[in-house]
Write an enzyme that holds these catalytic residues in place. Structure first.
Site, PDB file in Angstrom:
ATOM      1  N   PHE A 162      -0.506  -6.926   6.638  1.00  0.00           N
ATOM      2  CA  PHE A 162      -0.918  -6.037   5.463  1.00  0.00           C
ATOM      3  C   PHE A 162      -0.124  -5.841   5.117  1.00  0.00           C
ATOM      4  O   PHE A 162       1.167  -5.095   5.479  1.00  0.00           O
ATOM      5  CB  PHE A 162      -2.557  -5.674   6.504  1.00  0.00           C
ATOM      6  CG  PHE A 162      -3.235  -4.110   5.338  1.00  0.00           C
ATOM      7  CD1 PHE A 162      -4.529  -5.430   4.747  1.00  0.00           C
ATOM      8  CD2 PHE A 162      -2.861  -3.077   4.948  1.00  0.00           C
ATOM      9  CE1 PHE A 162      -4.595  -4.289   3.863  1.00  0.00           C
ATOM     10  CE2 PHE A 162      -3.525  -2.856   4.534  1.00  0.00           C
ATOM     11  CZ  PHE A 162      -4.453  -2.963   3.271  1.00  0.00           C
ATOM     12  N   CYS A 163      -0.153  -5.032   3.800  1.00  0.00           N
ATOM     13  CA  CYS A 163       1.211  -4.429   2.622  1.00  0.00           C
ATOM     14  C   CYS A 163      -0.194  -3.344   2.214  1.00  0.00           C
ATOM     15  O   CYS A 163      -1.219  -3.004   1.217  1.00  0.00           O
ATOM     16  CB  CYS A 163       1.278  -5.204   1.629  1.00  0.00           C
ATOM     17  SG  CYS A 163       2.599  -4.097   0.825  1.00  0.00           S
ATOM     18  N   PRO A 164       0.358  -2.054   2.036  1.00  0.00           N
ATOM     19  CA  PRO A 164      -0.532  -0.722   2.083  1.00  0.00           C
ATOM     20  C   PRO A 164       0.434  -0.402   0.528  1.00  0.00           C
ATOM     21  O   PRO A 164      -0.911   0.260   0.574  1.00  0.00           O
ATOM     22  CB  PRO A 164      -0.101   0.567   3.268  1.00  0.00           C
ATOM     23  CG  PRO A 164       1.127  -0.356   3.765  1.00  0.00           C
ATOM     24  CD  PRO A 164       1.164  -1.770   3.411  1.00  0.00           C
ATOM     25  N   GLY A 167      -2.730  -2.699  -0.724  1.00  0.00           N
ATOM     26  CA  GLY A 167      -4.141  -2.079  -0.293  1.00  0.00           C
ATOM     27  C   GLY A 167      -4.705  -3.301  -0.098  1.00  0.00           C
ATOM     28  O   GLY A 167      -5.381  -3.225  -0.238  1.00  0.00           O
ATOM     29  N   ASN A 168      -4.139  -4.701   0.920  1.00  0.00           N
ATOM     30  CA  ASN A 168      -4.588  -5.804   1.080  1.00  0.00           C
ATOM     31  C   ASN A 168      -3.473  -6.405   1.762  1.00  0.00           C
ATOM     32  O   ASN A 168      -2.723  -6.452   2.187  1.00  0.00           O
ATOM     33  CB  ASN A 168      -4.834  -6.653  -0.145  1.00  0.00           C
ATOM     34  CG  ASN A 168      -5.933  -7.646  -0.614  1.00  0.00           C
ATOM     35  OD1 ASN A 168      -6.489  -7.297   0.980  1.00  0.00           O
ATOM     36  ND2 ASN A 168      -6.370  -8.657  -1.218  1.00  0.00           N
TER      37      ASN A 168
END
Length: 416
Positions: A162-164, A167-168
């Site tokens: 999950f990559c902030p 955002g997904n």
């Protein structure tokens, strides 16, 4: 319903739950991260246009000819990575016919190219995919290459992380956009540093001593103050906007290059981070293998070779009938919104557990599974005239609506 809730905006429902109409992660950290990514790109576009272009034809050409296109592609990739379903398994998904390349051992197991059930090289023992479930997703079917993401609350096929910053979650269907975002963001950072260097050289010229004396005597300047040849340079070195641009460019360049180096292996092998980690320590079975070498699973297309569509933020297109194979499940909107129930679930769960641990199921259980749900193992060599993409996966959709998710596991086919 599991995972974050659903919000209703503009006449539609957004979220990551099973019942959301459009995909959008509502994680607070992710929302802040993607907002920061948007803000940095917009900030750089504006600051460069205002502070770094005046009286410089070279800088203007670089900005409009290279920087602006790269920034637009980076933001388009960011939008696609942010709003694209990464490959979340829908409620009611069911196993599908599994295709596997025939090994040289299995091809030589018998004269007609098929090994008997229960023999050492029987394809049924390694290619059969039994039922797995995710208890965090209401016991929904969990495909072989799927992993549960605690942030989105869904099982994602080929889940990487999950990559902030986007955002997904990053998975099978948006991994391409994540890599493009890294690529074009790194390019914009390099171009931004280049434009800063050009402006620093441009503003390195100062007036001579006579001109400086005249400016001091009649121009209201303080003695000893540096007088630049070009008026636009007066505030360049002391501008906080320029300093902020330099800091953002440097930080994001280091970030994108480090992440990009990590993604090179994912592009080459077609495997997510979790799959690579498990295979690296020897805890993965056969379920993490790529399903084909006829195209790159991350970028799609008709060939594994690099093509123009690799660099464009358009949707990933797979050959006809192969998207289901890559995702590892069968699903249709007409399926009942409830977990799929096979008739031999207990046998399948035990067999799948052994496959995940890299073990070979016992011939006795494999024969029992074949008797309970007959399988047809087909080995095709490379000289076969069958069109592989045309071999589509099938499920029984002719059954009454109340029985669509109540059927035996489909046949298993093994191909070269």
């Amino acid at each position: 319903m599991t995972g974050p809730g659903t919000v209703f905006l503009f006449g539609g429902s957004y979220g990551t739950s099973f019942h959301a109409e459009k995909w959008l992660s509502l994680d607070v950290c992710g929302m802040l991260g993607v907002t920061c990514s948007w803000a940095v790109h917009i900030y750089a576009l504006v600051v460069i246009a205002v502070k770094l272009l005046s009286n410089s034809m070279v800088a203007t050409v670089i900005y409009f000819g290279a920087y602006v296109p790269a920034a637009l592609l980076a933001m388009a990739s960011l939008y696609k990575a942010w709003t694209t379903d990464p490959g979340a398994v829908p409620l009611g998904a069911r196993p599908l016919t599994i295709f596997r390349r025939a090994s040289s051992e299995s091809l030589g197991a018998s004269s007609n190219g098929c090994a008997a059930v229960g023999s050492e090289n029987a394809p049924t023992l390694t290619s059969r995919r039994a039922m797995r479930r995710c208890h965090k997703c209401n016991d929904n079917y969990k495909p072989p290459r799927a992993h549960h993401d605690s942030v989105t609350g869904r099982c994602v096929v080929k889940f990487d992380h999950f990559c902030p910053w986007v955002g997904n979650a990053v998975g099978a269907l948006n991994h391409k956009f994540f890599c493009l975002f890294l690529l074009y963001t790194a390019i914009t950072c390099v171009l931004s540093m280049l434009l800063l260097l050009l402006r620093a050289l441009h503003c390195g010229y100062t007036v001579d001593s006579e001109e400086g004396k005249e400016a001091f005597e009649g121009g209201g300047r303080r003695e000893g103050e540096t007088i630049y040849k070009y008026p636009e340079c007066e505030s360049f070195f002391s501008s906080r906007l320029v300093l902020g641009l330099f800091i953002c460019s440097l930080i994001f360049l280091v970030f994108t290059l480090s992440m990009g180096c990590e993604q090179i292996e994912a592009v080459e092998t077609g495997k997510g981070k979790i799959a690579r980690m498990k295979m690296g320590v020897g805890t993965a079975g056969t379920e993490f293998r790529t399903v084909t070498e006829e195209f790159n699973e991350m970028f799609g297309g008709q060939s594994p070779r690099v093509a123009l569509h690799w660099f464009l933020p358009n949707n990933v297109e797979f050959p006809r009938g192969m998207k289901k194979v890559v995702l590892g499940y069968e699903w249709d909107p007409s399926f009942d919104p409830e977990p799929y129930e096979p008739t031999d679930a207990s046998l399948g769960d035990q067999e799948m557990s052994e496959l995940e641990n890299g073990q070979r199921p016992s011939p006795t259980r494999a024969a029992a599974a074949a008797a309970a749900a007959p399988t047809q193992d087909v080995l095709l060599n490379r000289d076969s005239e069958m069109d592989l993409p045309d071999i589509s996966v099938h499920s029984d959709t002719s059954a009454p609506s109340g029985m669509k998710n109540r059927k035996s596991p489909p046949n298993t086919k093994t191909i070269d």
